[in-house]
Design an enzyme around this catalytic site. Sequence first.
Site, PDB file in Angstrom:
ATOM      1  N   MET A  30     -28.179   2.315 -13.578  1.00 19.01           N
ATOM      2  CA  MET A  30     -28.318   3.293 -12.423  1.00 19.01           C
ATOM      3  C   MET A  30     -27.127   3.466 -13.184  1.00 19.01           C
ATOM      4  O   MET A  30     -25.462   3.764 -12.027  1.00 19.01           O
ATOM      5  CB  MET A  30     -27.570   1.554 -10.858  1.00 19.01           C
ATOM      6  CG  MET A  30     -28.612   1.180 -10.223  1.00 19.01           C
ATOM      7  SD  MET A  30     -28.665   0.670  -8.863  1.00 19.01           S
ATOM      8  CE  MET A  30     -27.333  -0.236  -9.891  1.00 19.01           C
ATOM      9  N   HIS A  37     -27.716  -1.645 -21.452  1.00 21.06           N
ATOM     10  CA  HIS A  37     -28.581  -0.270 -21.530  1.00 21.06           C
ATOM     11  C   HIS A  37     -28.933   0.093 -22.514  1.00 21.06           C
ATOM     12  O   HIS A  37     -29.924   0.590 -22.981  1.00 21.06           O
ATOM     13  CB  HIS A  37     -28.288   0.372 -20.119  1.00 21.06           C
ATOM     14  CG  HIS A  37     -27.229   0.110 -18.911  1.00 21.06           C
ATOM     15  ND1 HIS A  37     -25.671  -0.455 -18.576  1.00 21.06           N
ATOM     16  CD2 HIS A  37     -28.114  -0.670 -18.341  1.00 21.06           C
ATOM     17  CE1 HIS A  37     -26.285  -0.833 -17.666  1.00 21.06           C
ATOM     18  NE2 HIS A  37     -27.219  -0.857 -16.885  1.00 21.06           N
ATOM     19  N   MET A 184     -24.124  -9.501 -20.548  1.00 24.83           N
ATOM     20  CA  MET A 184     -23.251  -7.432 -19.739  1.00 24.83           C
ATOM     21  C   MET A 184     -23.912  -7.970 -18.287  1.00 24.83           C
ATOM     22  O   MET A 184     -24.594  -7.422 -18.265  1.00 24.83           O
ATOM     23  CB  MET A 184     -23.712  -6.483 -20.595  1.00 24.83           C
ATOM     24  CG  MET A 184     -22.988  -6.938 -21.825  1.00 24.83           C
ATOM     25  SD  MET A 184     -22.957  -5.961 -23.691  1.00 24.83           S
ATOM     26  CE  MET A 184     -21.533  -6.617 -24.302  1.00 24.83           C
ATOM     27  N   SER A 185     -22.979  -6.599 -17.286  1.00 25.86           N
ATOM     28  CA  SER A 185     -22.727  -6.046 -16.582  1.00 25.86           C
ATOM     29  C   SER A 185     -22.146  -4.775 -15.732  1.00 25.86           C
ATOM     30  O   SER A 185     -21.058  -5.353 -15.963  1.00 25.86           O
ATOM     31  CB  SER A 185     -23.578  -7.202 -15.120  1.00 25.86           C
ATOM     32  OG  SER A 185     -22.837  -6.406 -14.075  1.00 25.86           O
TER      33      SER A 185
END
Length: 285
Positions: A30, A37, A184-185
């Site tokens: 997203m 990522h 992590m986000s």
Amino acid sequence: MKIVKTVKKMQSLSEGLRLRGQRIAFVPTMGYFHDGHISLMKEARKIADCVVVSIYVNPTQFGPKEDFSKYPRDLDRDLKMADSANVDVIFYPSNREMYPAYYQTYVDVEKVTQNLCGMSRPGHFRGVTTVCSKLFNIVKPHVAIFGKKDFQQFITIKRMVDDLNMDLQILGFPTVREADGLAMSSRNQYLSKEERLSALTLFQALKSAQRMYRKGERKSSEIIDQAERLIERAPFTKIDYVKICDTKTLKDIQNIKGESVMALAVKVGKTRLIDNHVFGDELKI
Ligand code: AMP
């Protein structure tokens, strides 16, 4: 790096690659990239001729009161980061491209989506499995790569691919953490300085669970109680769930035997964070 915005162009690009015998690895996201990522893109790079990354904030996986409209977005920054990770293609479709007028088809995985996040986010996994099915049909990857930070999502996608005989491999990779352990986000950027400190209790709770397990504790309730106490002690926290489940069925278990996962979801202020630990795995920073 190519940027593709339409379904037709992406499908014909992938078809061409396949005809030339190229192996396609796909990382659905997203956007609003962080090192979690990037780690998946690097894994994709190792195993494929062509790495495709999608950036799409999928409206069907957000509930009406969730953060769809304020979900962080920064395409320019994402493109630079993906380019540095040697990504070949970014698929960046619009909502109209993904869900045109008269759209009415959804994919529902029944059992593994019921517990954990499925309880507090009704419809969430239906949105995830629907968009991933569509993306798999559009990108036509040989392999799709997911983070195990979203453990239930990973299990659900694997179930769907097996159940529907989709012709691709699903790989999962470990959670990438900040130096102090916070997973992590993209949502971490919602946290105030004080909330950021409290958010660390998720990792601390998993660490304490790991310690208890290593000392021989196998009773879920003992491990969960201790984790809940730790989390509740921190300001701004509100527990959604702390559970221990079988990794295949994602059903609660009373005693840990076989492969089991401790999964938690906690609201820190207004931000809902999730994390998990599979007993016996490393819990690395
Ligand atoms: P998202 O953009 O949050 O939907 O995530 C896209 C992919 O990155 C999913 O497969 C996530 O599980 C994965 N991911 C998100 N955060 C992390 C992390 N901290 N470590 C590893 N993978 C992650």
